[in-house]
Scaffold this active site. Structure first.
Site, PDB file in Angstrom:
ATOM      1  N   ASP A  19       0.795  -1.241   0.000  1.00 12.33           N
ATOM      2  CA  ASP A  19       0.000   0.000   0.000  1.00 12.33           C
ATOM      3  C   ASP A  19       0.827   1.290   0.000  1.00 12.33           C
ATOM      4  O   ASP A  19       0.478   2.250   0.693  1.00 12.33           O
ATOM      5  CB  ASP A  19      -0.951   0.017   1.194  1.00 12.33           C
ATOM      6  CG  ASP A  19      -1.846  -1.210   1.283  1.00 12.33           C
ATOM      7  OD1 ASP A  19      -1.887  -1.984   0.310  1.00 12.33           O
ATOM      8  OD2 ASP A  19      -2.498  -1.392   2.314  1.00 12.33           O
ATOM      9  N   LYS A  84      -7.338  -3.814  -2.879  1.00  7.52           N
ATOM     10  CA  LYS A  84      -8.049  -4.502  -1.798  1.00  7.52           C
ATOM     11  C   LYS A  84      -8.808  -3.512  -0.928  1.00  7.52           C
ATOM     12  O   LYS A  84      -8.526  -2.314  -0.934  1.00  7.52           O
ATOM     13  CB  LYS A  84      -7.054  -5.293  -0.934  1.00  7.52           C
ATOM     14  CG  LYS A  84      -6.005  -4.415  -0.223  1.00  7.52           C
ATOM     15  CD  LYS A  84      -4.986  -5.256   0.506  1.00  7.52           C
ATOM     16  CE  LYS A  84      -3.913  -4.414   1.170  1.00  7.52           C
ATOM     17  NZ  LYS A  84      -4.377  -3.549   2.244  1.00  7.52           N
ATOM     18  N   CYS A 115      -1.970  -2.629   8.272  1.00  9.42           N
ATOM     19  CA  CYS A 115      -1.869  -3.562   7.146  1.00  9.42           C
ATOM     20  C   CYS A 115      -0.650  -4.464   7.238  1.00  9.42           C
ATOM     21  O   CYS A 115      -0.734  -5.657   6.943  1.00  9.42           O
ATOM     22  CB  CYS A 115      -1.890  -2.799   5.826  1.00  9.42           C
ATOM     23  SG  CYS A 115      -3.426  -1.878   5.568  1.00  9.42           S
TER      24      CYS A 115
END
Length: 202
Positions: A19, A84, A115
């Site tokens: 990310d 996602k 995450c």
């Protein structure tokens, strides 16, 4: 899947990039240093032909993987590039791209306590070994990093540095990619020193 122990050397390395997106650029602690470490790891992974797995979080809202990384994320060793909504990178789509054998997963990205944490726990539960690069993970609040890394070390993850893991993968000055990887380490030595100065106090 048989579990790997922390005591044995790295065998089946793969790079996970979690990310690292444009919208986080102004919010994450020392974001540019995180990007520099990740770029080094991508370039080394390409030289070593290590599999790379990438995720973004809600790409339509938070943007793509930052362009300075995307440039080197085009080779055949990129096994997945998944958007996602889950916090963990281990989505059904990405999990289908994983091999049947245990991996030594090297994680870089954000946020350490969300995450990265949830990805690490999911990988450990599935029998993979996880290496978290102290100079390659960050959060909005820097204090969250130390809390998360302590928890993940207790859970079985290995907390190490980018340079350490690269030399462990090489293992031998006779490795075919020794010159390529050590040249990259030398080229990035100043940015690595800067990243360690910011991130190693945990």
């Amino acid at each position: 899947m048989a579990s790997l122990t922390r005591a044995s050397r790295i065998k089946n390395p793969a790079l996970f990039i979690c990310d690292i997106q444009d919208k986080f650029r102004s919010k994450i602690y020392e974001f540019q240093k995180l990007v520099s470490t990740t770029d080094k790891m991508i370039r080394a992974s390409n030289a070593l032909q290590l599999p790379i797995y990438i995720t973004t979080q809600s790409r339509a809202k938070l943007g793509n993987t930052v362009p300075e990384l995307a440039t080197n994320l085009t080779g055949p060793n990129v096994r997945a590039d998944v958007d996602k909504t889950l916090f963990s990178m281990i989505t059904p789509e990405l999990e289908r791209q994983l091999p049947a054998w245990p991996l030594d997963v090297i994680i870089v990205g954000i946020e350490t306590h969300i995450c990265v944490t949830q990805t690490t726990l999911d990988l450990l539960q599935r029998g993979h070994r996880v290496y978290i690069l102290v100079d390659g993970v960050s959060s909005i609040n820097p204090e969250e990093r130390g809390i998360a890394l302590a928890r993940l070390r207790d859970a079985g993850a290995i907390v190490t540095s980018s340079e350490s893991i690269l030399f462990e993968i090489l293992g031998d000055a006779g490795h075919a990619q020794f010159k390529a990887v050590t040249g990259l380490v030398k080229e990035t030595s100043e940015v690595t020193k800067s990243a360690l100065g910011a991130f190693s106090k945990i």
